[in-house]
Design a protein around this motif. Structure first.
Motif, short mmCIF file in Angstrom:
data_model
loop_
_atom_site.label_atom_id
_atom_site.label_comp_id
_atom_site.label_asym_id
_atom_site.label_seq_id
_atom_site.Cartn_x
_atom_site.Cartn_y
_atom_site.Cartn_z
N ILE A 41 -4.71 -8.19 11.08
CA ILE A 41 -5.48 -9.39 10.76
C ILE A 41 -5.38 -10.38 11.91
CG2 ILE A 41 -5.26 -9.18 8.26
CD1 ILE A 41 -2.99 -11.22 8.38
N CYS A 55 1.41 -3.20 6.05
CA CYS A 55 1.37 -1.74 6.14
C CYS A 55 2.73 -1.16 5.79
CB CYS A 55 0.97 -1.30 7.55
SG CYS A 55 -0.57 -2.04 8.16
N GLN A 100 -0.35 3.78 4.92
CA GLN A 100 -1.61 3.04 4.80
C GLN A 100 -1.35 1.54 4.91
OE1 GLN A 100 -4.11 4.19 1.49
NE2 GLN A 100 -3.29 6.26 1.47
N CYS A 101 -2.46 0.81 5.10
CA CYS A 101 -2.40 -0.65 5.15
C CYS A 101 -3.15 -1.22 3.96
CB CYS A 101 -3.00 -1.17 6.45
SG CYS A 101 -2.10 -0.66 7.93
N GLY A 102 -2.77 -2.41 3.55
CA GLY A 102 -3.34 -3.02 2.37
C GLY A 102 -4.70 -3.64 2.62
N SER A 103 -5.31 -4.13 1.56
CA SER A 103 -6.60 -4.82 1.62
C SER A 103 -6.52 -6.04 0.72
CB SER A 103 -7.75 -3.89 1.17
OG SER A 103 -7.53 -3.45 -0.15
N GLY A 104 -7.54 -6.89 0.79
CA GLY A 104 -7.54 -8.09 -0.03
C GLY A 104 -6.36 -8.99 0.34
N PRO A 137 0.83 -1.21 0.00
CA PRO A 137 0.00 0.00 0.00
C PRO A 137 0.86 1.26 0.00
CG PRO A 137 0.09 -0.95 2.19
CD PRO A 137 0.76 -1.93 1.29
N GLN A 168 -3.38 -8.32 0.44
CA GLN A 168 -2.35 -7.57 1.17
C GLN A 168 -2.83 -7.07 2.54
OE1 GLN A 168 -2.71 -6.83 -2.40
NE2 GLN A 168 -1.15 -8.43 -2.55
N ARG A 169 -3.99 -7.50 3.02
CA ARG A 169 -4.46 -6.99 4.30
C ARG A 169 -3.52 -7.43 5.43
NH1 ARG A 169 -7.81 -11.06 2.70
NH2 ARG A 169 -8.34 -12.73 4.18
#
Length: 209
Positions: free
Chosen positions: A132, A107, A97-101, A93, A103-104
């Motif tokens: 997570i 950060c 910021q921190c990732g999603s999907g 990301p 990549q959650r």
């Protein structure tokens, strides 16, 4: 035979003796009650201290387990490489910021911005939005506890921050799997909670596979 003048004197003496005896009895009862109350308070305080220590130990072990799970999960992701849109480390990301999907939980820190796990320091804040849960990618679960056993009932969580920046699109490099590429460095922060979710421990490590 007592005279009429002596009778009131004896009556006053008897009343004085009775009052003294009653006062002594009341004082002894108050002392016994105070001693009993002090003992109960001591036992209660000892139990609270013991319970809190147990909660802290549960939270610590949970955070420790999440830390090891994160390290193992990152090792597996690095070994799999960065090919494919669903690869765990195919992209990162933007800074701060921190990732999603896929990549959650991953950060990237940014200057003058608080780390993503800073909210974990406040026991009144919810935790589900940060990082997570352990086992999200590894499949690890908490063991089932038999009745009466003490242990974590809430899944610990972690975040992994990238500390070793590389050019976009070259997060891993083709040489990592063969051992010739430079290895990225991560900071992993894990949160563990006791049976009481307000009791929590944070563990942190820097990890370079």
């Amino acid at each position: 035979m007592l005279s009429a003048a002596a009778a009131p004197c004896l009556l006053r003496r008897d009343l004085a003796k009775g009052s003294t005896t009653l006062l002594l009895t009341a004082t002894m009862l108050l002392l016994v009650a105070a001693t009993t109350l002090a003992g109960l308070q001591f036992l209660l305080a000892s139990r609270q201290v013991t319970t809190y220590q147990l909660e802290q130990e549960i939270a610590f072990r949970a955070a420790e387990t999440a830390l090891l799970d994160a390290e193992g999960e990152l090792m597996a992701a690095l070994s799999n490489g960065a090919s494919g849109v669903d690869a765990r480390l195919a992209a990162w990301p933007p800074p701060g910021q921190c990732g999603s999907g896929p990549q959650r939980g991953l950060c990237r820190p940014a200057p003058n911005m608080p780390p993503p796990w800073v909210g974990w320091l406040d026991s009144r804040r919810a935790d589900e939005a940060t990082g997570i849960a352990m086992g999200t990618f590894s499949g690890v679960t908490l063991p089932a506890l038999p009745p009466g056993a003490a242990g974590a009932g809430t899944m610990p969580r972690y975040v992994a921050e990238l500390l070793h920046e590389r050019p976009p699109g070259e997060w891993l490099g083709s040489g990592y799997a063969s051992g010739t590429g430079s290895r990225p460095r991560f900071r992993i922060t894990a949160l563990g909670m006791g049976r009481d979710a307000a009791v929590r421990r944070l563990l942190q490590s820097e990890f370079q596979p």
